[in-house]
Design a protein around this motif. Structure first.
Motif, short mmCIF file in Angstrom:
data_model
loop_
_atom_site.label_atom_id
_atom_site.label_comp_id
_atom_site.label_asym_id
_atom_site.label_seq_id
_atom_site.Cartn_x
_atom_site.Cartn_y
_atom_site.Cartn_z
N HIS A 141 19.61 -4.81 -45.87
CA HIS A 141 20.57 -2.99 -45.25
C HIS A 141 20.27 -2.94 -43.88
CE1 HIS A 141 16.80 -2.28 -49.39
NE2 HIS A 141 18.47 -2.53 -49.54
N GLY A 142 21.88 -2.59 -43.63
CA GLY A 142 22.33 -2.36 -42.65
C GLY A 142 21.68 -1.78 -41.62
N ARG A 143 21.14 -0.58 -42.37
CA ARG A 143 20.31 0.63 -41.60
C ARG A 143 19.42 0.04 -40.75
NH1 ARG A 143 18.69 7.10 -43.44
NH2 ARG A 143 17.70 7.45 -41.82
N ALA A 144 18.20 -0.48 -42.09
CA ALA A 144 17.36 -0.78 -41.02
C ALA A 144 17.24 -1.56 -38.92
CB ALA A 144 16.57 -1.83 -42.14
N TYR A 145 18.91 -2.52 -39.75
CA TYR A 145 18.82 -3.16 -38.56
C TYR A 145 19.48 -1.80 -37.30
CZ TYR A 145 19.28 -7.53 -40.84
OH TYR A 145 18.39 -8.38 -41.70
N ILE A 146 19.40 -0.80 -37.82
CA ILE A 146 20.24 0.25 -36.33
C ILE A 146 18.97 0.49 -36.59
CG2 ILE A 146 21.33 2.34 -35.96
CD1 ILE A 146 22.64 -0.37 -36.72
N PHE A 160 17.35 0.34 -28.09
CA PHE A 160 19.60 -0.12 -27.88
C PHE A 160 19.68 1.68 -28.25
CE2 PHE A 160 18.03 -4.32 -27.97
CZ PHE A 160 18.38 -4.67 -27.35
N ASP A 161 20.83 2.26 -27.88
CA ASP A 161 21.16 2.74 -28.06
C ASP A 161 21.88 3.20 -29.09
OD1 ASP A 161 23.11 5.54 -27.42
OD2 ASP A 161 23.87 5.48 -25.81
N LYS A 162 21.14 4.31 -29.52
CA LYS A 162 21.75 4.43 -31.15
C LYS A 162 23.61 5.23 -30.71
CE LYS A 162 19.72 5.64 -34.77
NZ LYS A 162 19.39 6.44 -35.73
N ALA A 163 24.10 5.76 -29.92
CA ALA A 163 25.15 6.21 -29.91
C ALA A 163 26.47 4.63 -30.21
CB ALA A 163 25.23 7.28 -28.61
N VAL A 164 26.46 3.87 -29.31
CA VAL A 164 27.13 2.81 -29.32
C VAL A 164 27.32 1.35 -30.30
CG1 VAL A 164 27.41 3.28 -26.69
CG2 VAL A 164 25.45 1.43 -27.45
N MET A 165 26.35 2.11 -31.24
CA MET A 165 25.96 0.64 -32.12
C MET A 165 27.67 1.51 -33.57
SD MET A 165 21.95 0.69 -32.56
CE MET A 165 20.94 1.18 -31.45
N GLN A 166 27.35 -0.20 -34.29
CA GLN A 166 28.21 0.03 -35.41
C GLN A 166 27.55 -0.70 -37.11
OE1 GLN A 166 31.86 -1.50 -32.95
NE2 GLN A 166 32.87 -0.22 -35.11
N VAL A 167 28.47 -0.49 -37.50
CA VAL A 167 27.19 -1.03 -39.02
C VAL A 167 28.34 -1.44 -39.80
CG1 VAL A 167 26.04 0.74 -39.45
CG2 VAL A 167 25.02 -2.17 -40.31
N THR A 168 28.75 -2.76 -40.97
CA THR A 168 29.16 -2.36 -41.75
C THR A 168 28.37 -1.86 -42.86
OG1 THR A 168 28.16 -4.90 -42.34
CG2 THR A 168 30.55 -4.26 -41.15
N GLU A 169 29.10 -1.42 -44.15
CA GLU A 169 28.71 -1.07 -45.59
C GLU A 169 27.98 -2.21 -45.86
OE1 GLU A 169 28.61 2.30 -47.06
OE2 GLU A 169 30.32 2.59 -45.03
N ASP A 170 26.35 -1.44 -46.90
CA ASP A 170 25.86 -2.19 -47.26
C ASP A 170 26.73 -3.34 -48.62
OD1 ASP A 170 23.60 -1.97 -45.68
OD2 ASP A 170 22.33 -0.67 -46.80
N HIS A 171 26.84 -2.37 -48.83
CA HIS A 171 27.60 -2.33 -50.30
C HIS A 171 29.33 -2.67 -50.23
CE1 HIS A 171 23.87 -0.77 -51.71
NE2 HIS A 171 24.30 -2.11 -52.64
N SER A 172 29.89 -3.27 -51.16
CA SER A 172 31.81 -3.50 -51.65
C SER A 172 32.15 -2.16 -52.26
CB SER A 172 32.38 -5.01 -52.03
OG SER A 172 31.93 -4.48 -53.58
N THR A 173 33.51 -1.95 -52.13
CA THR A 173 34.49 -1.12 -52.91
C THR A 173 34.05 -0.94 -54.09
OG1 THR A 173 36.06 -1.78 -52.28
CG2 THR A 173 35.50 -0.93 -50.81
N VAL A 174 33.17 -1.75 -54.88
CA VAL A 174 33.59 -2.11 -55.74
C VAL A 174 31.67 -1.46 -55.79
CG1 VAL A 174 35.37 -3.23 -56.45
CG2 VAL A 174 33.26 -4.43 -56.26
#
Length: 172
Positions: free
Chosen positions: A92-97, A105-119
């Motif tokens: 789960h990406g949110r857990a890392y953020i 670490f500053d959350k405003a300069v973070m990025q994360v990809t989705e936990d699920h594909s488009t399908v």
């Protein structure tokens, strides 16, 4: 259209890791198992007592270095990533953020990809990043296709981002 994120370690990265592991194995194999006695020297009851290893000092836990470089902060980034990976929220990406933010670490300069594909399938890997003040990026990649977590410092992009492509909005 679903695209797979690029792997962070390419053939060169894996080759370098294998060379490093081989070197450690070679050094370990060269060390005498009996603390230095020659294999041809007979041991007798009057031999000196076996040496016991003294405890090594515990290394200090990594800390955030706000005035440092991305490279200076990689140990903490790596430790936080490993901690989340070892838990129940490892995919789960949110857990890392959240864990990175908790570490300072500053959350405003973070990025994360989705936990699920488009399908709707679980992502094969998740990437997350922190854009550092020196223009470099702390980037992590985890997931079933990654195996162990990967954490590296990479050059930042021109727009002060780290990850290419669509990323998840961090609005929590």
């Amino acid at each position: 259209m679903h695209t797979r994120p690029a792997r962070l370690l390419g053939v060169r990265g894996y080759a370098a890791a294998l060379v490093a592991l081989a070197a450690v194995g070679t050094l370990t194999a060269c060390a005498p198992a009996d603390g230095g006695a020659s294999p041809s020297a007979p041991r007798s009851a009057s031999s000196a007592p076996l040496r016991t290893a003294s405890p090594s000092p515990t290394p200090a836990a990594p800390v955030l270095v706000p005035s440092g470089t991305a490279q200076d902060n990689l140990p903490l980034f790596r430790q936080v990533t490993a901690g989340v990976w070892a838990g129940k929220d490892r995919v789960h990406g949110r857990a890392y953020i959240d864990a990175l933010a908790k570490a300072g670490f500053d959350k405003a300069v973070m990025q994360v990809t989705e936990d699920h594909s488009t399908v709707g399938n679980p992502a094969e890997s998740i990437q997350f990043s922190v854009h550092w003040k020196d223009g470099q990026c702390l980037v992590g990649q985890v997931g079933p296709t990654t195996g162990a977590p990967v954490t590296v410092v990479l050059p930042g992009l021109a727009d002060d981002r780290c990850l290419i492509g669509k990323t998840r909005t961090i609005d929590w």
